[in-house]
Design a protein around this motif. Structure first.
Motif: not given
Length: 464
Positions: A110, A150, A175, A179, A304, A307, A310-311
């Motif tokens: 990150s 990811l 972060q 995962p 990036y 993420t 998805t997150v």
């Protein structure tokens, strides 16, 4: 273009930075009579501040050559166990025959280097066999190595866990909580014999819908195309990773700084004052912190963007819709945390965390609803922000002892912690997860009460 302009600006400032360094050296030389005056210290301080704010900081060293176990100094050797294109698996091998829990610390990709977790590793070393994922600066990875997203992050974790074996404990800092939980879930679904004994998720964005922060709001309010167009750059041709699409480290550092700009400006003003006053200890503390904080790395654009999507935008994991692409079959596989029954779970949150606020990490317990209650634990560290969860005095004296106890509870064959070491960091058990006390509903009640209290204080009449 922005990447080239940043490098050009840095190059143009090189002569001024060199002059500032020479000035600082001249006015700090004890043989120079002016160095002992207020004016001399002021000039030296000004030169050092200028040099530091225009410098590009490289990857720091771990600097952990030894640890102390039961009052005895033990040599520590840093070994590279696995070297992959985007990551090295580092082992801090201790010169001891102790049988301690094997721990894989998954560092965040990150912006900062894995060395940001130096304090985390240092506190665990006496009573744990520590491994760390050391992610590579994307601008140093040739384009021929392919992409990294990811799904690849999760694949790396599964490979590392298979290598280390089933007697492994995971710690995910920030972060990588998502995962890590995904990788363990996939291994559980496959009934993989190398499922880890436990996983500790610390300040991670498992479900950002529960309690919003400025980081979450920014990620949610802007479309994915904005991130692709505004912050993704191409690595210039003079780097090993030429033409790779990345989220540049200098943009990430700008974002970090802007979140608490007043604090950082104030810190540098105090640093200047410490230099002028001759307070070397306080000045050195500032240097050490910002040498680490300012050292940033480029992140692969694919990782990036995926993420963010998805997150933070679609919240696929807590909604039960997250999928992982198998690199062998190229098929999409469902990520089902509900399949986790073997791996014990400990979640840790900080009361004052403004990156992954309260409730976001605890959501993992609701997702792992088939995990026996006796394997679910939680700890909320009061008066603690995001950084304090894994570094600093509260980490060493209150959080680490709970993790140490938790791991040994599910790894009973390990050697006990020496009594002398317990004197400095007493054994403390984390709380058993209680949905009524720690669950999502309880968190939302706490957030509502907190907001009401803030509103009442704001609306209260001020004394004349």
């Amino acid at each position: 273009m922005l990447y080239h302009l940043y490098d050009l600006q840095h190059a143009l400032l090189t002569p001024a930075r060199f002059a500032a360094e020479m000035t600082r050296a001249a006015f700090q030389n004890p043989w120079n009579p002016v160095s002992h005056t207020q004016m001399g210290r002021t000039i030296a301080a000004s030169a050092e501040v200028f040099e530091r704010v225009t410098r590009r900081f490289g990857e720091p060293e771990w600097g952990l050559p030894e640890t102390v176990i039961d009052g005895k100094t033990v040599k520590v050797t840093e070994e590279t166990v696995v070297e992959k294109a985007f990551c090295q698996l580092i082992h801090f091998k201790r010169a001891t025959k102790r049988k301690d829990p094997r721990v894989l610390i998954v560092a965040p990709m990150s912006g900062h280097y894995a060395t940001l977790l130096r304090g985390t590793v240092e506190a665990l070393l006496p009573h744990h066999d520590v491994y760390v994922t050391d992610w590579t600066d994307a601008r140093q990875v040739p384009l021929s190595e392919g992409r990294f997203n990811l799904d690849d992050f999760i694949t790396y974790l599964r490979e590392f866990m298979s290598l280390l074996g089933p007697q492994t404990h995971l710690i995910a800092v920030c972060q990588p909580a998502v995962p890590v939980l995904a990788a363990v879930s996939l291994m559980a679904s496959d009934e993989d014999p190398n499922q880890p004994l436990s996983m500790t998720l610390m300040g991670g964005p498992v479900d950002t819908r529960i309690s919003k922060t400025a980081v979450n709001t920014l990620a949610e309010e802007r479309p994915l195309s904005w991130f692709e167009n505004a912050v993704i750059e191409t690595v210039p041709a003079y780097y090993p990773g030429a033409f790779r699409k990345v989220y540049p480290g200098f943009l990430q550092l700008s974002g970090f700084m802007s979140m608490n700009l007043d604090r950082h400006v104030g810190s540098h003003m105090k640093f200047f004052q410490h230099l002028v006053k001759g307070d070397g200890e306080s000045a050195e503390f500032h240097r050490k912190f910002y040498n680490e904080y300012n050292a940033v790395m480029d992140m692969p654009a694919e990782f990036y963007v995926q993420t963010i999507d998805t997150v933070f935008q679609r919240h696929l994991l807590p909604r039960g819709q997250m999928k992982w692409r198998d690199p062998l079959t190229h098929k999409l596989v469902d990520v089902r945390p509900s399949d986790v029954e073997h791996t014990a779970l400990l979640t840790i949150e900080g009361e004052l965390d403004d990156i992954s606020s309260r409730g976001q990490t605890t959501a993992a317990h609701d997702l792992c609803y088939n995990l026996p209650q006796r394997k679910q634990f939680h700890h909320l560290q009061m008066n603690c922000g995001h950084y304090g969860i894994f570094n600093g005095s509260r980490w060493r004296t209150e959080i680490m002892p709970r993790i140490r106890h938790f791991m040994r509870e599910f790894d009973p064959g390990c050697d006990p912690v020496p009594a002398r070491d317990l004197a400095g960091a007493p054994d403390v058990a984390p709380d058993r997860f209680n949905r009524d006390k720690h669950g999502i509903a309880a968190t939302r009640r706490w957030l509502k009460e907190r907001d009401n209290t803030k509103r009442e204080k704001k609306d209260a009449p001020q004394d004349a």
